[in-house]
Scaffold this motif. Structure first.
Motif, PDB file in Angstrom:
ATOM      1  N   PHE A 187     -32.000  16.226  17.039  1.00  0.00           N
ATOM      2  CA  PHE A 187     -30.876  15.368  17.396  1.00  0.00           C
ATOM      3  C   PHE A 187     -31.345  13.922  17.489  1.00  0.00           C
ATOM      4  CE2 PHE A 187     -28.011  13.666  20.735  1.00  0.00           C
ATOM      5  CZ  PHE A 187     -26.837  13.743  20.021  1.00  0.00           C
ATOM      6  N   PHE A 188     -32.117  13.584  18.487  1.00  0.00           N
ATOM      7  CA  PHE A 188     -32.706  12.258  18.541  1.00  0.00           C
ATOM      8  C   PHE A 188     -33.961  12.264  17.687  1.00  0.00           C
ATOM      9  CE2 PHE A 188     -30.248  11.958  22.412  1.00  0.00           C
ATOM     10  CZ  PHE A 188     -29.723  10.696  22.283  1.00  0.00           C
ATOM     11  N   HIS A 189     -34.243  11.156  17.055  1.00  0.00           N
ATOM     12  CA  HIS A 189     -35.402  11.053  16.175  1.00  0.00           C
ATOM     13  C   HIS A 189     -36.642  10.833  17.024  1.00  0.00           C
ATOM     14  CE1 HIS A 189     -37.720  10.074  12.656  1.00  0.00           C
ATOM     15  NE2 HIS A 189     -38.076   8.946  13.196  1.00  0.00           N
ATOM     16  N   ILE A 190     -37.265  11.919  17.446  1.00  0.00           N
ATOM     17  CA  ILE A 190     -38.460  11.849  18.269  1.00  0.00           C
ATOM     18  C   ILE A 190     -39.552  12.610  17.541  1.00  0.00           C
ATOM     19  CG2 ILE A 190     -39.501  12.480  20.467  1.00  0.00           C
ATOM     20  CD1 ILE A 190     -36.717  12.263  21.698  1.00  0.00           C
ATOM     21  N   LEU A 191     -40.669  11.963  17.276  1.00  0.00           N
ATOM     22  CA  LEU A 191     -41.739  12.588  16.526  1.00  0.00           C
ATOM     23  C   LEU A 191     -42.765  13.273  17.403  1.00  0.00           C
ATOM     24  CD1 LEU A 191     -42.322   9.838  13.833  1.00  0.00           C
ATOM     25  CD2 LEU A 191     -40.974  11.922  13.650  1.00  0.00           C
ATOM     26  N   ALA A 192     -42.675  13.066  18.706  1.00  0.00           N
ATOM     27  CA  ALA A 192     -43.656  13.657  19.619  1.00  0.00           C
ATOM     28  C   ALA A 192     -43.406  15.144  19.760  1.00  0.00           C
ATOM     29  CB  ALA A 192     -43.542  13.000  20.991  1.00  0.00           C
ATOM     30  N   SER A 193     -44.475  15.871  20.008  1.00  0.00           N
ATOM     31  CA  SER A 193     -44.295  17.294  20.277  1.00  0.00           C
ATOM     32  C   SER A 193     -43.992  17.471  21.753  1.00  0.00           C
ATOM     33  CB  SER A 193     -45.550  18.068  19.891  1.00  0.00           C
ATOM     34  OG  SER A 193     -46.585  17.784  20.796  1.00  0.00           O
ATOM     35  N   SER A 194     -43.424  18.609  22.114  1.00  0.00           N
ATOM     36  CA  SER A 194     -43.060  18.837  23.511  1.00  0.00           C
ATOM     37  C   SER A 194     -44.294  18.896  24.411  1.00  0.00           C
ATOM     38  CB  SER A 194     -42.246  20.124  23.630  1.00  0.00           C
ATOM     39  OG  SER A 194     -42.974  21.206  23.122  1.00  0.00           O
ATOM     40  N   SER A 195     -45.475  19.097  23.850  1.00  0.00           N
ATOM     41  CA  SER A 195     -46.675  19.131  24.684  1.00  0.00           C
ATOM     42  C   SER A 195     -47.069  17.739  25.173  1.00  0.00           C
ATOM     43  CB  SER A 195     -47.836  19.756  23.915  1.00  0.00           C
ATOM     44  OG  SER A 195     -48.153  18.958  22.788  1.00  0.00           O
ATOM     45  N   LEU A 196     -46.593  16.697  24.501  1.00  0.00           N
ATOM     46  CA  LEU A 196     -46.922  15.345  24.932  1.00  0.00           C
ATOM     47  C   LEU A 196     -46.089  14.913  26.124  1.00  0.00           C
ATOM     48  CD1 LEU A 196     -47.243  13.469  21.531  1.00  0.00           C
ATOM     49  CD2 LEU A 196     -49.071  14.129  23.078  1.00  0.00           C
ATOM     50  N   HIS A 197     -44.840  15.322  26.162  1.00  0.00           N
ATOM     51  CA  HIS A 197     -43.961  14.911  27.246  1.00  0.00           C
ATOM     52  C   HIS A 197     -42.880  15.963  27.417  1.00  0.00           C
ATOM     53  CE1 HIS A 197     -41.004  12.574  29.514  1.00  0.00           C
ATOM     54  NE2 HIS A 197     -42.041  11.914  29.930  1.00  0.00           N
ATOM     55  N   PRO A 198     -42.531  16.310  28.630  1.00  0.00           N
ATOM     56  CA  PRO A 198     -41.581  17.390  28.829  1.00  0.00           C
ATOM     57  C   PRO A 198     -40.185  17.103  28.290  1.00  0.00           C
ATOM     58  CG  PRO A 198     -42.118  16.328  30.915  1.00  0.00           C
ATOM     59  CD  PRO A 198     -43.057  15.781  29.879  1.00  0.00           C
TER      60      PRO A 198
ATOM     61  N   CYS B 285     -32.206   7.964  34.316  1.00  0.00           N
ATOM     62  CA  CYS B 285     -32.533   9.319  33.863  1.00  0.00           C
ATOM     63  C   CYS B 285     -32.180   9.464  32.387  1.00  0.00           C
ATOM     64  CB  CYS B 285     -31.827  10.379  34.698  1.00  0.00           C
ATOM     65  SG  CYS B 285     -30.055  10.412  34.477  1.00  0.00           S
ATOM     66  N   TYR B 286     -32.849  10.395  31.732  1.00  0.00           N
ATOM     67  CA  TYR B 286     -32.565  10.694  30.333  1.00  0.00           C
ATOM     68  C   TYR B 286     -31.330  11.592  30.278  1.00  0.00           C
ATOM     69  CZ  TYR B 286     -37.520   9.435  29.900  1.00  0.00           C
ATOM     70  OH  TYR B 286     -38.725   8.802  29.960  1.00  0.00           O
ATOM     71  N   ILE B 287     -30.420  11.308  29.353  1.00  0.00           N
ATOM     72  CA  ILE B 287     -29.228  12.149  29.217  1.00  0.00           C
ATOM     73  C   ILE B 287     -29.095  12.727  27.807  1.00  0.00           C
ATOM     74  CG2 ILE B 287     -27.959  11.029  31.080  1.00  0.00           C
ATOM     75  CD1 ILE B 287     -26.408   9.451  28.897  1.00  0.00           C
ATOM     76  N   GLY B 288     -30.114  12.569  26.989  1.00  0.00           N
ATOM     77  CA  GLY B 288     -30.060  13.036  25.607  1.00  0.00           C
ATOM     78  C   GLY B 288     -29.756  14.514  25.469  1.00  0.00           C
ATOM     79  N   LYS B 289     -30.347  15.351  26.312  1.00  0.00           N
ATOM     80  CA  LYS B 289     -30.120  16.801  26.205  1.00  0.00           C
ATOM     81  C   LYS B 289     -28.686  17.165  26.551  1.00  0.00           C
ATOM     82  CE  LYS B 289     -34.864  18.282  26.847  1.00  0.00           C
ATOM     83  NZ  LYS B 289     -35.804  19.093  27.638  1.00  0.00           N
ATOM     84  N   GLN B 290     -28.107  16.498  27.564  1.00  0.00           N
ATOM     85  CA  GLN B 290     -26.716  16.767  27.916  1.00  0.00           C
ATOM     86  C   GLN B 290     -25.777  16.368  26.774  1.00  0.00           C
ATOM     87  OE1 GLN B 290     -25.272  15.725  31.985  1.00  0.00           O
ATOM     88  NE2 GLN B 290     -27.329  14.839  32.184  1.00  0.00           N
ATOM     89  N   VAL B 291     -26.046  15.215  26.185  1.00  0.00           N
ATOM     90  CA  VAL B 291     -25.209  14.727  25.091  1.00  0.00           C
ATOM     91  C   VAL B 291     -25.371  15.625  23.866  1.00  0.00           C
ATOM     92  CG1 VAL B 291     -24.814  12.785  23.525  1.00  0.00           C
ATOM     93  CG2 VAL B 291     -25.210  12.365  25.958  1.00  0.00           C
ATOM     94  N   GLU B 292     -26.607  16.025  23.576  1.00  0.00           N
ATOM     95  CA  GLU B 292     -26.852  16.892  22.424  1.00  0.00           C
ATOM     96  C   GLU B 292     -26.130  18.222  22.587  1.00  0.00           C
ATOM     97  OE1 GLU B 292     -28.331  19.520  19.533  1.00  0.00           O
ATOM     98  OE2 GLU B 292     -28.613  19.867  21.668  1.00  0.00           O
TER      99      GLU B 292
ATOM    100  N   GLY C   5     -34.850   6.965  23.684  1.00  0.00           N
ATOM    101  CA  GLY C   5     -34.002   8.015  24.229  1.00  0.00           C
ATOM    102  C   GLY C   5     -32.802   7.400  24.925  1.00  0.00           C
ATOM    103  N   LEU C   6     -31.740   8.175  25.049  1.00  0.00           N
ATOM    104  CA  LEU C   6     -30.514   7.730  25.696  1.00  0.00           C
ATOM    105  C   LEU C   6     -30.657   7.904  27.206  1.00  0.00           C
ATOM    106  CD1 LEU C   6     -27.655   6.725  25.017  1.00  0.00           C
ATOM    107  CD2 LEU C   6     -26.944   9.110  24.889  1.00  0.00           C
ATOM    108  N   TRP C   7     -30.381   6.823  27.932  1.00  0.00           N
ATOM    109  CA  TRP C   7     -30.527   6.808  29.384  1.00  0.00           C
ATOM    110  C   TRP C   7     -29.196   6.543  30.073  1.00  0.00           C
ATOM    111  CZ3 TRP C   7     -34.836   3.287  31.709  1.00  0.00           C
ATOM    112  CH2 TRP C   7     -36.062   3.512  31.083  1.00  0.00           C
TER     113      TRP C   7
END
Length: 186
Positions: free
Chosen positions: A1-12, A60-67, A162-164
């Motif tokens: 959804f959001f263009h994030i290249l990091a893996s989940s191990s880098l940041h929750p 706070c980050y709201i990207g997951k809620q929006v996605e 990220g969307l905040w």
């Protein structure tokens, strides 16, 4: 959804989708969109109000809620834009760093230094408490809307963006975010 290249191990909060899983998601989304009467290559408009979870004061980050609310519609769009409008005057919407959670805390600290609150300041508007007028000022500085391009079924944000939601009140209520998606379908 959001263009994030990091893996989940880098940041929750970071998410990663491989090109194969992204293709699979886009394909199923296109089929779902066709079921809704959306035709391939046609222009489309879609709008939904998303009620965000009540969050404590701060950022706070709201990207997951929006996605979760509109991700399927975004994935159906080949090229377009998503407009996000926060329907409030004492909270803000912004696009910023989403890898290091300390940025959220630092942003709240900086905003409180820029726009101090309390009864010792000369704000005339104080009928809703000492945090209300500073909240309106922060909203005016940061804004309540964003437009993010959609490219190949994804929000075309930068690598670490990220969307905040920036909540400026001590005792907030649920916030409403109006999302409007327009563009050309796959």
């Amino acid at each position: 959804f959001f263009h994030i290249l990091a893996s989940s191990s880098l940041h929750p909060t970071a998410t990663h989708m491989s090109s194969s899983s992204r293709k699979k998601d886009n394909t199923s989304t296109r089929e779902d969109a066709a079921d809704d009467g959306w035709e391939r290559g046609q222009p489309v408009w879609y709008q939904k109000e998303v009620v965000l979870k009540v969050t404590p004061r701060g950022c706070c980050y709201i990207g997951k809620q929006v996605e979760a609310a509109v991700g399927a519609r975004v994935r159906a769009v080949r090229m377009g834009q998503a407009h996000f409008f926060l329907q409030h005057t004492s909270a803000s919407l912004l696009l910023s760093e989403c890898w290091d959670g300390d940025v959220l805390l630092d942003m709240e600290t900086a905003l409180c230094r820029l726009v101090p609150e309390g009864t010792h300041h000369s704000y005339r508007h104080c009928c809703e408490g000492p945090d209300d007028m500073p909240a309106h000022i922060k909203n005016a500085l940061l804004g309540a809307s964003l437009v993010v391009p959609i490219r190949e079924g994804r929000l075309a944000t930068g690598t670490w963006q990220g969307l905040w939601l920036a909540e400026h009140r001590d005792h907030p209520s649920a916030r409403r975010l109006l999302v409007t998606i327009s563009g050309l379908l796959y």
